[in-house]
Scaffold this active site. Structure first.
Site, PDB file in Angstrom:
ATOM      1  N   GLN A 201     -60.749  31.968  68.511  1.00  0.00           N
ATOM      2  CA  GLN A 201     -60.380  30.277  68.839  1.00  0.00           C
ATOM      3  C   GLN A 201     -60.673  29.950  70.450  1.00  0.00           C
ATOM      4  OE1 GLN A 201     -58.419  32.205  67.095  1.00  0.00           O
ATOM      5  NE2 GLN A 201     -56.959  31.281  65.757  1.00  0.00           N
ATOM      6  N   ASP A 242     -46.236  28.874  68.963  1.00  0.00           N
ATOM      7  CA  ASP A 242     -46.056  28.482  67.772  1.00  0.00           C
ATOM      8  C   ASP A 242     -44.258  28.624  67.376  1.00  0.00           C
ATOM      9  OD1 ASP A 242     -48.703  29.787  67.599  1.00  0.00           O
ATOM     10  OD2 ASP A 242     -48.499  28.399  66.171  1.00  0.00           O
TER      11      ASP A 242
HETATM   12  O1  MRU Z   1     -53.553  30.422  64.263  1.00  0.00           O
HETATM   13  P1  MRU Z   1     -53.711  29.276  65.235  1.00  0.00           P
HETATM   14  O2  MRU Z   1     -55.063  28.923  65.822  1.00  0.00           O
HETATM   15  O3  MRU Z   1     -53.192  28.081  64.768  1.00  0.00           O
HETATM   16  O4  MRU Z   1     -52.724  29.828  66.479  1.00  0.00           O
HETATM   17  C1  MRU Z   1     -52.630  28.922  67.545  1.00  0.00           C
HETATM   18  C2  MRU Z   1     -51.711  29.340  68.498  1.00  0.00           C
HETATM   19  O5  MRU Z   1     -51.391  30.564  68.458  1.00  0.00           O
HETATM   20  C3  MRU Z   1     -51.532  28.283  69.784  1.00  0.00           C
HETATM   21  O6  MRU Z   1     -51.426  29.311  70.931  1.00  0.00           O
HETATM   22  C4  MRU Z   1     -50.267  27.597  69.433  1.00  0.00           C
HETATM   23  O7  MRU Z   1     -50.163  27.089  68.013  1.00  0.00           O
HETATM   24  C5  MRU Z   1     -50.126  26.461  70.350  1.00  0.00           C
HETATM   25  S1  MRU Z   1     -51.259  25.209  70.313  1.00  0.00           S
HETATM   26  C6  MRU Z   1     -50.928  23.787  71.279  1.00  0.00           C
END
Ligand code: MRU
Length: 354
Positions: A201, A242
């Site tokens: 990501q 999260d």
């Molecule tokens: O697995 P993902 O790509 O959904 O994980 C995203 C993250 O860990 C982000 O840092 C978190 O959701 C915050 S997004 C503003």
């Protein structure tokens, strides 16, 4: 200009469109979601991802569920039961980000007071209005987070992990929103982004977003962060979240905990940025946060290329938990929680957004 991670097309009889983030940065393609199964699959496969964005998807997903009920000509009672059942599927599509359940519950709360004979179209109209409100509010929350967080970042190197920008939210982002707000204010930042294995990501999404905004970024292998901090090139780390417990323990993308330990070892401030919908006050100890474990292929076949020999097993937790004591401050839409203690978390969440 960064495209919205998701958008509703048409009126209550319309459908949800999700930008397929698994294809970025190579291709910009939207998936039309006219049934809840497609929304759930998009959340599970990280076509839409990031805690606030999957919450928004969950909210719109309920409007999609109402559309299914209209097309199936369900009675009022059957339509409501259908929406509740689909809500349960949406809320559990991914387990760690609490925003998903929060948004689904909030939208279901919007139809709870409607009379029992409200038909599927009426329920759908109310669900869509609530999902749109969550989406619009998130835009404002991101702006407030950026305002409160920008003063924390000094000139110089700032390191972030995963993607927390426009692709992950309804606005400019949380941690990335702080970085872009500081940049827009003229701060002389040198932005570093962990590539964020196994799904990249950081490399695929954060580097792309920053590029779209004209902000230079340096991508590093996650394992290079220790050396970068050791050599004094980073003045602050900032990440998203999260789920954050009442005492401030924070679940975020796998690798966040290692980064926080490194930042602590090198006396570099480590910040978290998240809206109040990411707090789960039913939990205190971060060890109680459910951690999603994902499939082996993501680790063994990164970006679709076989990297490990046949027969190798994989360990693939999608998130980890950083204890509050490693976090210098949590930036919310209401202000910055620092030091991160239960008292300060609860006091901040009692305040109005400002
Ligand atoms: O697995 P993902 O790509 O959904 O994980 C995203 C993250 O860990 C982000 O840092 C978190 O959701 C915050 S997004 C503003």
């Amino acid at each position: 200009m960064i495209p919205a991670a998701l958008r509703w097309s048409g009126d209550a009889a319309g459908h949800l469109e999700i930008l397929d983030q698994t294809l970025l940065p190579a291709r910009l393609e939207w998936i039309a979601c006219a049934d809840v199964g497609t929304v759930v699959e998009a959340i599970r496969s990280l076509r839409v991802r990031g805690a606030p964005a999957i919450g928004i998807a969950g909210g719109y997903g309920l409007a999609v569920a109402a559309g299914e009920a209209v097309r199936a000509k369900l009675s009022s009672a059957a339509a409501r039961a259908h929406i509740l059942a689909r809500g349960a599927e949406l809320a559990t599509a991914r387990p760690t980000a609490v925003n998903l359940r929060w948004a689904v519950d909030r939208c279901l709360g919007a139809i709870a007071p409607l009379p029992g004979d409200a038909d599927a179209t009426t329920l759908g109209t109310a669900l869509l209005a609530e999902a749109r409100a969550i989406h619009d509010e998130d835009r404002q929350l991101c702006a407030a987070i950026g305002r409160h967080g920008a003063p924390l970042l000094p000139d110089g190197g700032v390191l972030t992990h995963c993607n927390t920008g426009a692709l992950a939210t309804g606005g400019d982002g949380t941690a990335l929103g702080v970085i872009t707000a500081a940049w827009d204010q003229g701060r002389k930042l040198e932005v570093f982004a962990d590539e964020t294995r196994p799904l990249f990501q950081g490399a695929r999404l954060t580097a792309w977003e920053l590029g779209q905004r004209g902000i230079p970024v340096t991508v590093l292998a996650d394992a290079a962060a220790g050396h970068l901090l050791r050599t004094g090139r980073i003045r602050a780390c900032i990440v998203g979240a999260d789920r954050i417990t009442a005492r401030g323990d924070t679940a975020n993308k796998i690798g966040t905990y290692a980064l926080a330990v490194l930042a602590h070892a090198h006396d570099v401030p480590f910040y978290v940025a998240a809206p109040s919908s990411t707090f789960d006050l039913t939990l205190d100890d971060g060890a109680d946060i459910p951690i999603e474990e994902r499939g082996a292929d993501e680790v063994l076949r990164p970006l679709g290329v076989q990297a490990a020999p046949a027969g190798a097993r994989a360990y693939n937790p999608a998130f980890d938990v950083t204890p509050a004591r490693l976090i210098r401050g949590i930036v919310t839409e209401r202000g910055v929680i620092t030091p991160v203690t239960r008292e300060n978390v609860l006091a901040m969440l009692r305040q109005e957004a400002r």
